[in-house]
Design an enzyme around this catalytic site. Structure first.
Site, mmCIF file in Angstrom:
data_model
loop_
_atom_site.group_PDB
_atom_site.id
_atom_site.type_symbol
_atom_site.label_atom_id
_atom_site.label_comp_id
_atom_site.label_asym_id
_atom_site.label_seq_id
_atom_site.Cartn_x
_atom_site.Cartn_y
_atom_site.Cartn_z
ATOM 1 N N ASP A 109 -5.095 3.187 -0.295
ATOM 2 C CA ASP A 109 -3.800 3.259 0.398
ATOM 3 C C ASP A 109 -3.708 2.096 1.321
ATOM 4 O OD1 ASP A 109 -1.246 3.514 1.601
ATOM 5 O OD2 ASP A 109 -0.992 5.267 0.704
ATOM 6 N N HIS A 110 -3.307 0.940 1.253
ATOM 7 C CA HIS A 110 -3.509 -0.231 2.178
ATOM 8 C C HIS A 110 -2.920 0.267 3.635
ATOM 9 C CE1 HIS A 110 0.310 -1.864 0.744
ATOM 10 N NE2 HIS A 110 0.469 -2.466 1.969
ATOM 11 N N HIS B 17 2.265 5.747 0.450
ATOM 12 C CA HIS B 17 2.523 5.340 1.557
ATOM 13 C C HIS B 17 3.186 6.143 2.591
ATOM 14 C CE1 HIS B 17 0.743 1.906 -0.284
ATOM 15 N NE2 HIS B 17 1.972 1.118 -0.450
#
Ligand code: BG6
Length: 492
Positions: free
Chosen positions: A181-182, A244
């Site tokens: 999950d960047h 996110h």
């Protein structure tokens, strides 16, 4: 104690990048690795082996990336001599991912380097995850030091995510799987943990007795652009909230972990996901808002609506905006609403977390704003990274009038250096085998378990998205949702 994310040189590695000619690779991953090379963080004989279907050889691929990747590196940060060194690490292998033959070529390249960290980074369509995992296993390429990294979306719901996770588990141990999950690689997200667990100041305040509500906004100014085909099947709930937004919520709400060890952190995160009050049926309908943008305008011109996008179906009811009122059922947070919202084509690109503290119990002072806004902690992740604390002070002058001011922590000003992009941190952590910033299987599962009933309620109760004009902060219903309990979305 050694910082698990410190800037030491990595372990020796082979970084096998499936989908090496794809957008993510050219826009984010190769620039990220280049920046880490600039910082001398990549081990000397670390190699990046890009794998894709395109008929290219290493020389042709190196010249392709030399022009493509450059466009995604700010000019002042591009150093030709360092780039020339960097590309010597990059190799290209053309293979058909679905047949075993190509994997034996890959095997030849990897042979004799079993003592190196071996990363299989799957920057490919999720439908290929299982095939690649099976094939690398069948070809005997999984060494003790192998890891697999994958991008979201991990499934469309709990069931399909489980299928993918089962397939991964057939080839890799959980300790070898890095689900990205960047957002977790962003500096301010890590700073959020540092703020909470590196200072004693906030902990006594970080609870229901002191905090009235929390607001988390991820607003994007771009629309769905050319991704309409994918997005129309996905929508904002799956694309942004399941991952996110929930990850940000979890980091705000988690209990202090006993250490920065990856499982210690993730054990605390999962407790928050499991404590989210389920949003089911009519309750889900009343606690959420779906929106879809229609044509609108920004300062630099008009933009078409979602339904005008050629890659989207004409009568699509996919949401490009979601607002949710969530609650966490725990001693720390019972009764504190967590308002979440995200959308495409909103007013501007902005990711922000607002912690609203309770008002003073009895005000002895006059204020220009009537103490309407309480003390606030404003944590901004994008466009710039900053943390601000809103407090009241006496304004200079004769009158005893209080005025809100901000204690400002602007990270650009403080650190005066280039801000790392999220993928730099994540790539290094994958090479070094540090899983703290990656989602464990049970986290993904718990996130879907909370999301699925919301989607089911929308389907059952035929909740269609309310339209909002592109360039605004979403449909009016989003303001109505939060104003039900006398609150309003934070505005700068
Ligand atoms: C991705 C979503 O995960 O995150 C995209 O699939 C979204 O739809 C993107 O645009 C936003 O990331 P960032 O880092 O630009 O906020």
């Amino acid at each position: 104690m050694k910082n698990p994310h410190s800037a030491d040189t990595t372990n020796p590695f082979d970084f096998v990048l499936f989908g090496g000619t794809g957008d993510l690779s050219l826009r984010k991953l190769l620039p990220a690795l280049y920046f880490r090379h600039c910082e001398n963080q990549l081990a000397d004989d670390g190699r990046i082996i890009c794998v894709a279907r395109k008929d290219l050889d290493t020389d042709a691929f190196r010249s392709l990336i030399s022009s493509e990747v450059k466009q995604h590196i700010p000019e002042e940060q591009f150093m030709q001599n360092v780039w020339d060194e960097f590309v010597q690490r990059v190799f290209y292998l053309q293979i058909d991912l679905t047949t075993i033959e190509g994997y034996s070529d890959l095997g030849n390249m990897l042979a004799g380097r079993e003592d190196h960290a071996r990363v299989f980074y799957l920057s490919v369509a999720p439908s290929l995850f299982a095939t690649i995992c099976n094939k690398v296993k069948e070809a005997g390429l999984i060494s003790a030091k192998s890891r697999v990294a994958l991008e979201k979306p991990l499934g469309r719901d709990q069931e399909t995510a489980n299928e993918i996770n089962d397939q991964l588990a057939e080839a890799f141990e959980e300790s070898q799987i890095f689900r990205i999950d960047h957002y977790l690689g962003k500096e301010t997200v890590q700073n959020l943990m540092a703020l909470r667990f590196g200072n004693s100041l906030f902990e006594p305040l970080w609870r229901r007795e002191r905090i009235s509500d929390v607001q988390i906004t991820i607003a994007e100014s771009l629309g769905v652009g050319t991704r309409g085909g994918f997005y129309d099947q996905t929508g904002a709930l799956r694309d942004m909230v399941q991952n996110h937004l929930l990850q940000l919520l979890v980091i705000i709400a988690m209990e202090p972990p006993v250490s920065v060890d990856s499982d210690a952190v993730r054990d605390e995160k999962i407790k928050v996901l499991r404590a989210l009050k389920p949003l089911v049926g009519q309750h889900a309908v009343e606690s959420t808002v779906r929106g879809q943008y229609k044509a609108g305008a920004y300062a630099d011109g008009a933009v078409p609506g979602y339904l005008d996008n050629e890659t989207v179906s004409d009568d699509s009811t996919t949401e490009t905006f979601v607002a949710i009122r969530a609650e966490i059922q725990s001693w720390r947070w019972a009764g504190v609403p967590f308002y979440l919202r995200t959308g495409k084509h909103m007013e501007s690109k902005l990711t922000e977390i607002i912690i609203n503290f309770r008002k003073v119990p009895h005000s002895i002072y006059e204020t220009a704003d009537g103490f309407t806004a309480p003390n606030q902690l404003i944590i901004r992740l994008q466009p710039e990274e900053s943390i601000r604390m809103r407090i009241y002070v006496k304004a200079w002058g004769d009158d005893m009038e209080l005025q809100p001011v901000h204690l400002n922590l602007d990270f650009n000003d403080i650190f005066k250096k280039r801000q790392m992009i999220a993928y730099e941190r994540l790539c290094i952590d994958i090479i070094n085998g540090n899983q703290t910033l990656f989602m464990r299987r049970d986290e993904v599962d718990a996130a879907w378990a909370w999301i699925d009933p919301i989607r089911e309620a929308w389907e059952k109760h035929k909740v269609v998205p309310k339209s909002y004009t592109a360039g605004t902060m979403g449909p009016a219903a989003s303001n109505a949702l939060i104003s039900k309990e006398g609150l309003k979305w934070y505005e700068d």
